[in-house]
Design a protein around this motif. Structure first.
Motif, PDB file in Angstrom:
ATOM      1  N   TYR A 284       0.836  -1.200   0.000  1.00 57.60           N
ATOM      2  CA  TYR A 284       0.000   0.000   0.000  1.00 57.60           C
ATOM      3  C   TYR A 284       0.873   1.253   0.000  1.00 57.60           C
ATOM      4  O   TYR A 284       0.595   2.215  -0.735  1.00 57.60           O
ATOM      5  CB  TYR A 284      -0.926  -0.015   1.215  1.00 57.60           C
TER       6      TYR A 284
ATOM      7  N   GLN B 121       2.050   2.091  -3.383  1.00 58.53           N
ATOM      8  CA  GLN B 121       0.987   2.661  -4.207  1.00 58.53           C
ATOM      9  C   GLN B 121       0.732   4.127  -3.842  1.00 58.53           C
ATOM     10  O   GLN B 121       0.499   4.960  -4.723  1.00 58.53           O
ATOM     11  CB  GLN B 121      -0.290   1.843  -4.052  1.00 58.53           C
TER      12      GLN B 121
ATOM     13  N   TYR C  87      -8.975   5.819  -4.680  1.00 60.46           N
ATOM     14  CA  TYR C  87      -8.444   4.517  -5.045  1.00 60.46           C
ATOM     15  C   TYR C  87      -8.981   3.427  -4.111  1.00 60.46           C
ATOM     16  O   TYR C  87      -8.919   3.568  -2.889  1.00 60.46           O
ATOM     17  CB  TYR C  87      -6.918   4.490  -4.927  1.00 60.46           C
ATOM     18  N   ASN C  88      -9.480   2.340  -4.695  1.00 59.54           N
ATOM     19  CA  ASN C  88      -9.731   1.131  -3.922  1.00 59.54           C
ATOM     20  C   ASN C  88      -8.432   0.336  -3.862  1.00 59.54           C
ATOM     21  O   ASN C  88      -7.762   0.149  -4.890  1.00 59.54           O
ATOM     22  CB  ASN C  88     -10.833   0.293  -4.567  1.00 59.54           C
ATOM     23  N   ILE C  89      -8.060  -0.100  -2.658  1.00 63.73           N
ATOM     24  CA  ILE C  89      -6.773  -0.750  -2.444  1.00 63.73           C
ATOM     25  C   ILE C  89      -7.001  -2.182  -1.971  1.00 63.73           C
ATOM     26  O   ILE C  89      -7.500  -2.419  -0.872  1.00 63.73           O
ATOM     27  CB  ILE C  89      -5.936   0.022  -1.393  1.00 63.73           C
ATOM     28  N   GLN C  90      -6.636  -3.147  -2.817  1.00 57.50           N
ATOM     29  CA  GLN C  90      -6.801  -4.562  -2.478  1.00 57.50           C
ATOM     30  C   GLN C  90      -5.565  -5.343  -2.890  1.00 57.50           C
ATOM     31  O   GLN C  90      -4.874  -4.993  -3.837  1.00 57.50           O
ATOM     32  CB  GLN C  90      -8.040  -5.125  -3.179  1.00 57.50           C
TER      33      GLN C  90
ATOM     34  N   SER D 275     -10.292  -3.126  -7.731  1.00 60.90           N
ATOM     35  CA  SER D 275      -9.026  -2.393  -7.733  1.00 60.90           C
ATOM     36  C   SER D 275      -8.290  -2.431  -9.069  1.00 60.90           C
ATOM     37  O   SER D 275      -7.103  -2.114  -9.125  1.00 60.90           O
ATOM     38  CB  SER D 275      -8.105  -2.940  -6.629  1.00 60.90           C
TER      39      SER D 275
ATOM     40  N   SER E 138      -6.828   0.927  -9.850  1.00 55.34           N
ATOM     41  CA  SER E 138      -5.714   1.224  -8.951  1.00 55.34           C
ATOM     42  C   SER E 138      -4.468   0.434  -9.352  1.00 55.34           C
ATOM     43  O   SER E 138      -3.359   0.968  -9.354  1.00 55.34           O
ATOM     44  CB  SER E 138      -6.090   0.896  -7.502  1.00 55.34           C
ATOM     45  N   TRP E 139      -4.649  -0.842  -9.693  1.00 56.31           N
ATOM     46  CA  TRP E 139      -3.507  -1.649 -10.127  1.00 56.31           C
ATOM     47  C   TRP E 139      -2.912  -1.102 -11.414  1.00 56.31           C
ATOM     48  O   TRP E 139      -1.691  -1.053 -11.574  1.00 56.31           O
ATOM     49  CB  TRP E 139      -3.948  -3.098 -10.341  1.00 56.31           C
TER      50      TRP E 139
END
Length: 286
Positions: A182, A185, A200-203, A265, A268-269
């Motif tokens: 994280y 990112q 951002y969705n963080i997974q 995500s 985000s990725w």
């Protein structure tokens, strides 16, 4: 870029602050106890300040470009107590408007979106959502991060002696994320977004229920032999009627167990890179 980091000493703050420093940002850490913070970060710049003291924030924010906020509700607190994500955010936004701050970066969560689902209602999640809303209408560019469950909850919160204690049974897999991934990112986001506001969705790369995750963690943890125990969530709910901390634990576990998390995500990725740390490797590395 000059970043003031609020909340660097905890489970999620330290690895993210370390990554921002490693990435070459000019990072200053805000602390009420500067001596303790300096011990945690011997080579970092530390400045005294408190989110409940606006004057200290105005002083600390001078010449800063970005404020990174790792805030939380104290587990033993009550709704009417001063809250970092309510009064603290009010002070942060006000101080940012009086200084040179160009961006507010905020660690939120995915699970707080469980508020209102299945009749679930909790003041802590409403405060968290209100904090997000305040940042969005502040007029200052923002980066808001909504992470899934962090792998760090195992060593920091779930291990007690030789037991991994789970509360109730999770119904939907969670995409566990390592704080170090994280942090990488966050660093990429802050270096590439310009003046644009972003969410951002963080997974992480794998999804497990809490029971599945516990088995993987135990199988790969090398420090000591562990086993799993499950506490009845109904008992914690009952005890929460008399104790604020038990009330917090019941609510957060109820939400984590039932939030219908799905993979969200991809964007985000694509923009920030795919997390690479798998839960088994995280456990082995402790």
């Amino acid at each position: 870029m000059k970043i003031l980091f609020i909340g660097a000493s905890g489970m999620l703050g330290k690895p993210v602050a370390e990554q921002l420093i490693k990435s070459g940002f000019d990072v200053t850490l805000l602390a009420r106890d500067t001596t303790r913070m300096q011990l945690l970060f011997p080579s970092a710049k530390v400045i005294m300040g408190d989110v409940f003291d606006k004057a200290s924030l105005v002083k600390a924010f001078a010449q800063m470009d970005t404020i990174y906020m790792n805030l939380s509700v104290d587990q033993s607190s009550k709704e009417k107590d001063k809250q970092a994500e309510r009064e603290g955010i009010d002070n942060i936004i006000s101080a940012a408007k009086e200084t040179s701050v160009k961006r507010l970066a905020f660690l939120s969560s995915l699970v707080h979106f469980y508020e209102g689902m299945n009749g679930f209602s909790w003041w802590a999640f409403r405060i968290k959502q209100s904090g997000v809303d305040k940042i969005k209408v502040s007029g200052i560019s923002y980066s808001i991060f909504y992470p899934s469950t962090f792998m760090e909850t195992f060593p920091y919160q779930l291990i007690r002696g030789n037991k991994v204690t789970l509360l109730g049974k999770s119904e939907v897999p969670m995409w566990f994320i390592a704080a170090a991934d994280y942090g990488k990112q966050v660093a990429i986001s802050l270096s590439t977004t310009g003046n644009e506001s972003k969410e951002y969705n963080i997974q992480g790369p794998e999804a497990f229920t809490s029971g599945e995750a516990a088995k993987i963690f135990i199988a790969n943890y090398k420090k000591t032999k562990l086993s799993t125990t499950t506490a009845p969530i109904g008992l914690m709910k009952f005890l929460g009627n008399f104790n604020a901390k038990f009330n917090y634990i019941w609510h957060i576990c109820e939400a984590l167990n039932k939030y219908p998390e799905k993979f969200e995500s991809r964007q985000s990725w694509d923009e920030l890179g795919k997390p690479t740390t798998r839960l088994a490797d995280f456990a082995k590395g402790l």
